[in-house]
Design a protein around this motif. Sequence first.
Motif, PDB file in Angstrom:
ATOM      1  N   PRO A  45       0.985  -1.410  -0.072  1.00  0.00           N
ATOM      2  CA  PRO A  45       0.118  -0.317   0.644  1.00  0.00           C
ATOM      3  C   PRO A  45       1.367   1.441   0.344  1.00  0.00           C
ATOM      4  N   ALA A  46       1.884   1.469   0.649  1.00  0.00           N
ATOM      5  CA  ALA A  46       2.974   2.161   0.315  1.00  0.00           C
ATOM      6  C   ALA A  46       3.467   2.174  -1.427  1.00  0.00           C
ATOM      7  N   CYS A  47       3.999   1.525  -1.549  1.00  0.00           N
ATOM      8  CA  CYS A  47       4.671   1.938  -2.953  1.00  0.00           C
ATOM      9  C   CYS A  47       4.091   0.766  -4.178  1.00  0.00           C
ATOM     10  N   ASP A  48       2.846  -0.363  -3.784  1.00  0.00           N
ATOM     11  CA  ASP A  48       2.347  -0.467  -5.282  1.00  0.00           C
ATOM     12  C   ASP A  48       3.339  -1.202  -5.496  1.00  0.00           C
ATOM     13  N   GLY A  49       4.877  -2.482  -4.499  1.00  0.00           N
ATOM     14  CA  GLY A  49       5.657  -2.730  -5.027  1.00  0.00           C
ATOM     15  C   GLY A  49       4.484  -4.404  -4.685  1.00  0.00           C
ATOM     16  N   ASP A  50       4.901  -5.144  -5.554  1.00  0.00           N
ATOM     17  CA  ASP A  50       4.104  -6.784  -5.790  1.00  0.00           C
ATOM     18  C   ASP A  50       5.688  -7.659  -5.504  1.00  0.00           C
ATOM     19  N   ASP A  51       7.283  -7.674  -4.371  1.00  0.00           N
ATOM     20  CA  ASP A  51       7.180  -8.263  -4.010  1.00  0.00           C
ATOM     21  C   ASP A  51       7.632  -8.080  -2.448  1.00  0.00           C
ATOM     22  N   TRP A  52       6.556  -8.782  -1.973  1.00  0.00           N
ATOM     23  CA  TRP A  52       6.635  -8.885  -0.586  1.00  0.00           C
ATOM     24  C   TRP A  52       6.825 -10.591  -0.431  1.00  0.00           C
ATOM     25  N   ARG A  53       7.303 -10.587   1.276  1.00  0.00           N
ATOM     26  CA  ARG A  53       7.136 -11.787   1.433  1.00  0.00           C
ATOM     27  C   ARG A  53       6.063 -11.826   3.159  1.00  0.00           C
ATOM     28  N   TRP A  54       5.484 -13.342   3.447  1.00  0.00           N
ATOM     29  CA  TRP A  54       4.818 -13.135   4.490  1.00  0.00           C
ATOM     30  C   TRP A  54       5.839 -13.572   5.700  1.00  0.00           C
ATOM     31  N   SER A  55       6.038 -12.198   6.830  1.00  0.00           N
ATOM     32  CA  SER A  55       7.265 -12.513   7.105  1.00  0.00           C
ATOM     33  C   SER A  55       5.996 -12.544   8.911  1.00  0.00           C
TER      34      SER A  55
END
Length: 137
Positions: A45-55
Amino acid sequence: MIIRPHPRRGLFEDQFWKHVGEHRVHLQCCQECGTWWYPPGPVCPACDGDDWRWSPVAGTGTVLSWVTFARTYFPSIPAPYTVVACRLGEGPIMLADTTADPNSLRIGQHMVLRYYPVRTEDDTPVTLYRWSPDQAA
């Protein structure tokens, strides 16, 4: 056994609830800007990036607000009941009911997520969580 409505399920919620079923909370964390978010979704929601992980998150937070519902919205959750909004140390705000006496709640109070088993209206076992006062704080 406590009866509750089914938690919201979907493409992103399924992974969230899988972790809760293991008595852990994992949230999405953006690998581009470091933002954590809740509820789950497809992009940061901050940068529209789609490189994320469940942490994993610590499962602790501080009280921002709470409300005691005087009206019954779900037959399996009779009023009155209290829902607390806590800011996690990682940043996102999570809502949950509480084990605390509403009269004892204070803004900034340290809370911890506690897990408990329930059954849904169709008798499916599910694990949910509640905010409880952090006795170590």
